[in-house]
Design an enzyme around this catalytic site. Structure first.
Site, PDB file in Angstrom:
ATOM      1  N   LYS A 244       0.818  -0.962  -0.187  1.00 35.22           N
ATOM      2  CA  LYS A 244      -0.237   0.008  -0.034  1.00 35.22           C
ATOM      3  C   LYS A 244       1.230   1.319  -0.164  1.00 35.22           C
ATOM      4  CE  LYS A 244      -3.500  -2.211   1.974  1.00 35.22           C
ATOM      5  NZ  LYS A 244      -4.741  -2.660   3.288  1.00 35.22           N
TER       6      LYS A 244
ATOM      7  N   GLN B 137      -4.818  -1.833   9.245  1.00 33.54           N
ATOM      8  CA  GLN B 137      -4.492  -2.864   9.134  1.00 33.54           C
ATOM      9  C   GLN B 137      -4.578  -3.838   9.602  1.00 33.54           C
ATOM     10  OE1 GLN B 137      -3.033  -3.226   5.713  1.00 33.54           O
ATOM     11  NE2 GLN B 137      -4.266  -5.875   6.361  1.00 33.54           N
TER      12      GLN B 137
ATOM     13  N   ASP C 251     -11.346   3.167   3.327  1.00 36.11           N
ATOM     14  CA  ASP C 251     -11.284   1.003   3.610  1.00 36.11           C
ATOM     15  C   ASP C 251     -12.736   1.712   3.367  1.00 36.11           C
ATOM     16  OD1 ASP C 251      -8.944  -0.313   3.193  1.00 36.11           O
ATOM     17  OD2 ASP C 251      -9.212  -0.249   5.588  1.00 36.11           O
TER      18      ASP C 251
END
Ligand code: NAP
Length: 301
Positions: free
Chosen positions: A53, A97, A120
Site C-alpha cells: 500500500k 491493517q 477502507d
C-alpha cells in the site's frame, strides 16, 4: 469456449495513470493527498500488505504515513493515534491493517476513524450507506470487482449473481453493491447446503471464500462470468484463488486470473478513495461547507 481474461493488472495500471492528473490538480491547489496506514504488531502477511500500500501511494504521488505500533500497544493508545490522525489536515485517509491483536476491539477501532477519512469503507456509516445505495467510500475489494465487471461490458441488472463468501469486507458489501445495480443476488457461505445448486444458476459468480479448488467446472453455468477474489498460498508456494482456473475457463465467458485479477485492483481502489477524500476535503474547504455529506451514488460511478 475458452473464457476471455479480465486483466486486473492492466486495468489497475490504466486507473493509476489517470490518478496522475488528479494528484497534479490537487497539488496545484496546495493539497498533497495523504494516507495513514496503521499496523499494530508484527504479522508477516500484514507487513507485506502494508508495504504494498505504501509503495502504491509513492507511485501515485500520494503521501503515506506509515505508523507501526508494537503488538502490545494498548487499545487506548491506538484510539489516541486515530484521534490525532482524524484531526490532521495532511491526512485524507486512515487505514488500520487487519487483523488486530486479540486484546484490541477491532469494531471500536474502526468506528473511531472519521467517516470523512474511512477510505477502507469499514466504518458503520459507510457500511450502512451501502444498504441504501449511497456511501462515501465503497470498500476497496468489492469496488474493484465492480470495475472489473464493467470492463466486460455486461449490464448486471436482472442478472443472477451468486456471491460465495459472506464476510463483512468482501462478500456482504459485494452483494449489496450488485443489488444496488439491480442484479438478483444470492449470498452463499460455509453453512450453505449444496453450494453447486446455487452456483450453477449464476450468470455472474463471485467467489471470496479462501478455499482453493472450491469451484470446479460442474458448478459453473456455461458462459458465466467468474470473478475469483480468493488468495491462497499452497504448500508448494504457489498462489491460487478459490476457482479451478484451468477447468472453469473452458466454461466461463470471462474469468479473472489469480494472481493478476482482483488483487491489484484492491490497492488501486484504496488510492482512488484517498484521492476522492482529498478532493472532497478541498471542496469543503473552498465552499466552507462542513455539512457536505453529499455522497456519490454507487450506481454508475
Ligand atoms: P473470511 O472473512 O474468512 O470469509 C470467508 C467467507 O467464505 C465466509 O463467509 C465463509 O462462510 C465463507 N466460506 C468458507 N468456506 C466456504 C465454503 N466451503 N463454501 C461456501 N462458503 C465458504 O475471508 P475474506 O476476508 O472475505 O476473504 C476471502 C478470500 O478472499 C480469502 O482468500 C482472502 O485472502 C481473499 N481476499 C482477497 C482480496 C484481494 O484483494 N484479492 C481482498 C480480501 C480478501 P461463513 O461466514 O459461514 O464462515
Amino acid at each position: 469456449m475458452t473464457a476471455q481474461i479480465i486483466d486486473g493488472k492492466a486495468l489497475s495500471k490504466q486507473l493509476r495513470e489517470g490518478f496522475k492528473a488528479r494528484v497534479g490538480a490537487l497539488v496545484a491547489q496546495g493539497v498533497t493527498p495523504g494516507l495513514a496506514v496503521i499496523l499494530v504488531g508484527d504479522n508477516p502477511a500484514s507487513r507485506v500488505y502494508v508495504g504494498n500500500k505504501v509503495k502504491a501511494c509513492e507511485e501515485c504521488g500520494v503521501r503515506s504515513f506509515h505508523i507501526a505500533l508494537p503488538g502490545d500497544t494498548l487499545e487506548s493508545e491506538v484510539l489516541a493515534t486515530i484521534a490525532r490522525l482524524n484531526a490532521d489536515p495532511a491526512v485524507h485517509g486512515i487505514l488500520i491493517q487487519l487483523p488486530l491483536p486479540p486484546h484490541i476491539d477491532g469494531r471500536k477501532v474502526l468506528e473511531a476513524i472519521s467517516v470523512h477519512k474511512d477510505v477502507d469503507g469499514f466504518h458503520l456509516y459507510n457500511v450502512g450507506g451501502l444498504v441504501v445505495g449511497n456511501t462515501i467510500f465503497p470498500p476497496c475489494t468489492p469496488y474493484g470487482v465492480q470495475l472489473l465487471l464493467d470492463t466486460t461490458g455486461t449490464d448486471v441488472a436482472g442478472k443472477n449473481v451468486v456471491v460465495v463468501g459472506a464476510s463483512n469486507i468482501v462478500g456482504k458489501p459485494m452483494a449489496l453493491m450488485l443489488l444496488q445495480r439491480e442484479a438478483t443476488v444470492t449470498i452463499c457461505h460455509a453453512k450453505t447446503r449444496d453450494l453447486a445448486q446455487h452456483t450453477i444458476l449464476a450468470d455472474i459468480l463471485i467467489v471470496a471464500a479462501g478455499k482453493p479448488g472450491l469451484i470446479v467446472p460442474q458448478m459453473v453455468k456455461q458462459g458465466a462470468i467468474v470473478i475469483d477474489v480468493g488468495i491462497n498460498r499452497l504448500a508448494d508456494g504457489r498462489i491460487v484463488g478459490d476457482v479451478d482456473f484451468d477447468g472453469v475457463k473452458e466454461k466461463a465467458s470471462w474469468i479473472t486470473p489469480v494472481p493478476g485479477g482482483v488483487g491489484p485492483m484492491t490497492v488501486t481502489m484504496l488510492i482512488e478513495n484517498t484521492l476522492r477524500s482529498a478532493e472532497r476535503a478541498l471542496r469543503m474547504r473552498q465552499t466552507d461547507d462542513y455539512q457536505d455529506w453529499e455522497a456519490p451514488v454507487l450506481k454508475g460511478h
